[in-house]
Design a protein around this motif. Structure first.
Motif, PDB file in Angstrom:
ATOM      1  N   UNK A 184       0.874  -1.173   0.000  1.00 43.12           N
ATOM      2  CA  UNK A 184       0.000   0.000   0.000  1.00 43.12           C
ATOM      3  C   UNK A 184       0.911   1.224   0.000  1.00 43.12           C
ATOM      4  N   UNK A 185       0.713   2.123  -0.964  1.00 42.65           N
ATOM      5  CA  UNK A 185       1.586   3.294  -1.078  1.00 42.65           C
ATOM      6  C   UNK A 185       0.754   4.553  -1.261  1.00 42.65           C
ATOM      7  N   UNK A 186       1.220   5.642  -0.685  1.00 41.31           N
ATOM      8  CA  UNK A 186       0.555   6.935  -0.824  1.00 41.31           C
ATOM      9  C   UNK A 186       1.599   8.031  -0.710  1.00 41.31           C
ATOM     10  N   UNK A 190       6.455   9.947   0.779  1.00 40.07           N
ATOM     11  CA  UNK A 190       5.796   8.734   0.276  1.00 40.07           C
ATOM     12  C   UNK A 190       5.848   7.689   1.373  1.00 40.07           C
ATOM     13  N   UNK A 213       5.048   3.719   2.600  1.00 38.69           N
ATOM     14  CA  UNK A 213       4.841   2.343   2.135  1.00 38.69           C
ATOM     15  C   UNK A 213       4.304   1.519   3.295  1.00 38.69           C
TER      16      UNK A 213
END
Lengths: 325, 325
Positions: free
Chosen positions: A49-51, A142, A144
């Motif tokens: 899951x990355x944002x 970012x 993770x």
């Protein structure tokens, strides 16, 4: 943090202190931030899951916010995005575009704040970059994380009949900004601290409990509007049920609509079927996070906000303005 | 790209076009950029490789560079970091902090450039954010890739006796910046294009071939200095062997030292044992990338640059100034 590129990045050579303050934040796989990239083995059998989010001085934080909270705010906003997907954090990358006026003490505080949160959330810095800018300070982060396959919480899966729940309290961040601007009283600094340091609601493990979830960052009413629209349902908020902190209640009822529409909550908004309410409460109790039912998902579309007599509360704005793509 | 947060991010509501231009770049797992984060399954049995870089208008690109090259330059610089680790790209996250003057046409060009490179490099956008800034345009990009376990190329593993090799040609980027500033001639725009659009040397698969590798971004001599120091060895560059493009050669020999020390090459610097030279050449031929031997790793420390008679070339600067952490 690309310590070898100070001048290439427009930074004078004396900014080697940036490398010194960031290198201790590097974790396993970050190769001491000395190589071109970080290398690590993802957790077996998990999805990633990355944002990414950016914060700009004067837009997302105030120029005189303490340096030790500024990086942590961005980190916590990103962690809140992971929490919204029911994901577990792994690590982060950070780029810093710094104006000339920041000195070594400022960055030492900045890194010390990050170090504190790294320990608290069990994550490390995986990489990044530092550059000069002639404009305001810009941070980009970012995050993770990882989640069990197929179990990430989505915002487009709320179902008619679900109860609507929020974690924590609503409106502290919006009132905290007003407090920092001298517009409301904040005698013990609680509201300002909530604005500066949101609490990402990690660890609830609601993948099998909630129908849908998202984090409330741009105003409860507006964010619920997104959930409702993308799920093809309507929603009702019972305003008197919305949990407010003692500090917000002390400001009086005139601020209610600003609490319902203001940003910077970083609480979770959850749609939970009635049959799973007991499970929700058990999960929340396990990590000591308050959850409160504030309304429900209904047929139709749109968000209705009702007062204690069941009458519509008309809102001049629903949150930070929604831009229809 | 957080389309729902335009005003929260200091952007006027009419900037909904940002969401429109970025959404088509979203790939599998990005959930149309509509959810809090992207979710994807990492390639089985591979390590992950991650890097982040920021670029600031006026520092890393020129305000009048065409918008369709600016995002691609940052993307390619990050891809070069992956190439330096011998990694295969997976996808990227991008944050954009935009000054008021950028209009819809500018962003349409920016996104069209990215779309072109996404197709070329077989990657997609996984997430990001757009915010306003009162300063210059700031872009921050995180790249994700993958590599066979334990096979990532490192920069600290060069060994005495290794030959030193570079891909492509050296100095085009540095001369391209000078050409853009009107300081050197660039009749067909080749040098400017190399400054604006570096060519990441992906796909060489040198994990079992080279002893060490890194990308040359801050000047060949300086970057080799990092490799030598971190590997505990010395290095010699034979200046006449350094490959120069016809456009650079046409500028005459006075520019040689600037080519050896200037930034923006984004070529690979490789240390390769003599016994594996044939393998290097075969791998390079397979992906149609030129590789040239420029010197060798020797005992001791430091980087020596020699002319055609074997005499030391003294350099006033070794590259973009190294900041000793």
């Amino acid at each position: 943090m690309a310590p070898d590129r100070a001048e290439e990045n427009g930074l004078p050579a004396e900014f080697g202190f940036i490398a010194r303050v960031f290198r201790p934040l590097a974790g396993d796989g970050a190769l001491d931030l000395r190589d071109d990239a970080a290398v690590f083995t993802p957790p077996a059998g998990r999805q990633l899951v990355v944002a990414a989010d950016a914060m700009v001085e004067g837009v997302h934080f105030l120029p005189d916010d303490p340096s030790h909270t500024i990086g942590r705010k961005l980190l916590r906003c990103n962690l809140s995005d992971l929490a919204a997907m029911d994901a577990t954090p792994l690590g982060y990358l950070l780029t810093v575009s710094m104006p000339p006026a920041r000195d070594e003490a400022w960055f030492a505080g900045f890194a010390a704040g990050l170090a504190q949160d790294q320990q608290h959330f069990a994550i490390t810095l995986l990489g990044g970059d530092t550059t000069a800018t002639s404009g305001p300070l810009v941070l980009s982060l970012t995050i993770l994380g990882h989640v069990a396959p197929g179990m990430a919480l989505r915002r487009n899966t709320a179902r008619e009949g679900d109860g609507l729940w929020v974690t924590g309290t609503i409106g502290d961040g919006a009132m905290g900004l007003l407090a920092r601007q001298g517009q409301v009283l904040d005698p013990d600094g609680f509201l300002a601290s909530r604005y500066q340091l949101p609490c990402p609601r990690l660890g609830l493990e609601l993948g099998g409990v909630a129908s849908a979830g998202m984090d409330v960052s741009d105003g409860l009413v507006q964010d619920l509007g997104h959930m409702a629209r993308e799920s093809g349902v309507g929603a009702i908020i019972e305003a008197p049920w919305v949990p407010l902190s003692p500090a917000v209640r002390a400001l009086g009822p005139t601020w209610l609509t600003q609490c319902l529409t203001g940003g910077d909550d970083y609480e979770l908004l959850l749609a939970v079927p009635p049959a799973r309410e007991a499970s929700l409460l058990a999960h929340a109790a396990r990590v000591d996070v308050a959850v409160t039912r504030i309304g429900q998902i209904v047929p139709g579309s749109g968000v209705q906000v009702r007062d204690e007599a069941g009458r519509d509360i008309k809102l001049a704005r629903r949150g930070w303005s929604h831009v229809q793509p």
